[in-house]
Write a protein that holds these residues in place. Structure first.
Motif, PDB file in Angstrom:
ATOM      1  N   TYR A  86      20.197  29.139  20.609  1.00 51.66           N
ATOM      2  CA  TYR A  86      19.489  30.096  19.898  1.00 51.66           C
ATOM      3  C   TYR A  86      19.468  29.862  18.595  1.00 51.66           C
ATOM      4  N   TRP A 126      14.867  32.271  22.251  1.00 51.69           N
ATOM      5  CA  TRP A 126      14.725  33.629  21.205  1.00 51.69           C
ATOM      6  C   TRP A 126      15.885  34.471  21.483  1.00 51.69           C
ATOM      7  N   ASP A 168      17.440  38.410  19.403  1.00 43.35           N
ATOM      8  CA  ASP A 168      17.125  39.291  18.474  1.00 43.35           C
ATOM      9  C   ASP A 168      18.313  38.989  17.337  1.00 43.35           C
ATOM     10  N   SER A 192      20.053  40.351  15.061  1.00 50.74           N
ATOM     11  CA  SER A 192      21.148  41.223  15.023  1.00 50.74           C
ATOM     12  C   SER A 192      22.244  40.643  16.011  1.00 50.74           C
ATOM     13  N   GLN A 193      21.899  39.891  16.925  1.00 48.64           N
ATOM     14  CA  GLN A 193      22.383  39.257  17.982  1.00 48.64           C
ATOM     15  C   GLN A 193      23.282  37.979  17.548  1.00 48.64           C
TER      16      GLN A 193
END
Length: 328
Positions: free
Chosen positions: A265, A271, A273, A275-276
């Motif tokens: 990541y 991919w 998010d 926010s994660q």
């Protein structure tokens, strides 16, 4: 006397708080004599404040109430037997049950376990993950006691403190008490089992427990998800040491090098998010659990094996000591 008791029962729902409290005190003073009059208030579909006061009074009556409740379970009247069982569970746990009720509960649990697939686990919680083949090692490392087969809904209710207390005080010597906790070990999901127990993981630190378990089982993880405060934490322990940790908050903290799934990541090979995951690694505990052990939530039947176990952390506190009615 009956007219007096009826008047006190009416006063339990009075608008005046002082009058409600005085009525409850008077009913408590009657002891076991008040039990048969208070129980119907708990059985009523819409008991409201009167039911709450009635339950409080029965709790305060204590042993005298338990004695009468056990008599009702054994001999009736039939219309009060169901509520008497629920109240016994609330006041004394299974220790308050008559032998016939204990046997009936054991039969019901065994029956439910035959068809307990699939199960659902709370994703907004905190839990420990460990290799499923290390169950005996975990029981030994954490000195767990009184393991008993339970359904998942029963185990979670006991260990998460929803409808029952998950910790009790045990007197081990005059003037000295110790806290006993209750934990739920889930069925096996793939190669993993999970351990839930809010008060236990909070009291002894989930991360420290993961280290202890990993020293015996080789690896263990701790995850915490607090959706309300949008806080996530997770750690991986191997052979007794924490090799990777993320703790949310302001500021967030990290320990150890990013794991391979995090690098995918961070370096853009996969991919996620934003926010994660941040530049230092994955921040979302559920994402980490997905890669490291199992997603929690709906657990499909095809990855679920065996059944869960309810256990306690103290030899002097078997499961029957913990008060609170448990769904089966």
């Amino acid at each position: 006397m009956t007219d007096t008791i009826d008047s006190l029962l009416r006063d339990l729902g009075d608008r005046d708080r002082g009058r409600r409290a005085a009525a409850e005190d008077s009913l408590v003073a009657l002891g076991g004599e008040a039990v048969d009059h208070l129980l119907p208030l708990l059985a009523a579909p819409r008991g409201g404040s009167r039911a709450l006061r009635a339950q409080s009074a029965l709790s305060r009556i204590g042993d005298a109430a338990v004695t009468r409740l056990r008599e009702i379970r054994a001999h009736g009247p039939g219309n009060l037997r169901r509520v008497a069982l629920r109240l016994l569970a609330d006041l004394r746990g299974e220790e308050g049950f008559i032998p016939a009720d204990r046997r009936a509960l054991d039969r019901l649990v065994r029956l439910k376990l035959r068809s307990e697939r699939p199960v659902t686990l709370p994703p907004d919680s905190h839990w420990l993950a460990f290799p499923a083949d290390g169950l005996a090692g975990v029981v030994s490392a954490l000195t767990l006691h009184d393991l008993r087969p339970v359904t998942t809904v029963m185990g979670l209710s006991a260990a998460e403190g929803a409808s029952a207390r998950d910790a009790v005080e045990v007197t081990v010597a005059p003037g000295r008490q110790e806290t006993a906790h209750r934990v739920f070990i889930t069925p096996q999901f793939g190669a993993w089992r999970l351990l839930y127990g809010n008060s236990y993981l909070d009291a002894y630190s989930g991360e420290r427990i993961a280290q202890t378990v990993s020293a015996t089982c080789g690896e263990a993880h701790f995850y915490r998800v607090d959706v309300y405060h949008d806080l996530h934490a997770w750690c991986v322990a191997r052979d007794g040491d924490v090799i990777r940790r993320h703790s949310g908050g302001t500021p967030a903290t990290w320990h150890g090098d990013p794991l391979p799934f995090e690098l995918d990541y961070i370096e853009g090979r996969a991919w996620i998010d934003p926010s994660q995951c941040g530049p230092l690694g994955v921040t979302d505990a559920n994402v980490a659990a997905h890669h490291l052990s199992v997603d929690v939530g709906y657990m499909p039947a095809d990855i679920t094996q065996e059944h869960g176990w309810l256990a306690t952390t103290h030899p002097e506190a078997p499961n029957s000591r913990f008060p609170g009615a448990l769904p089966v």
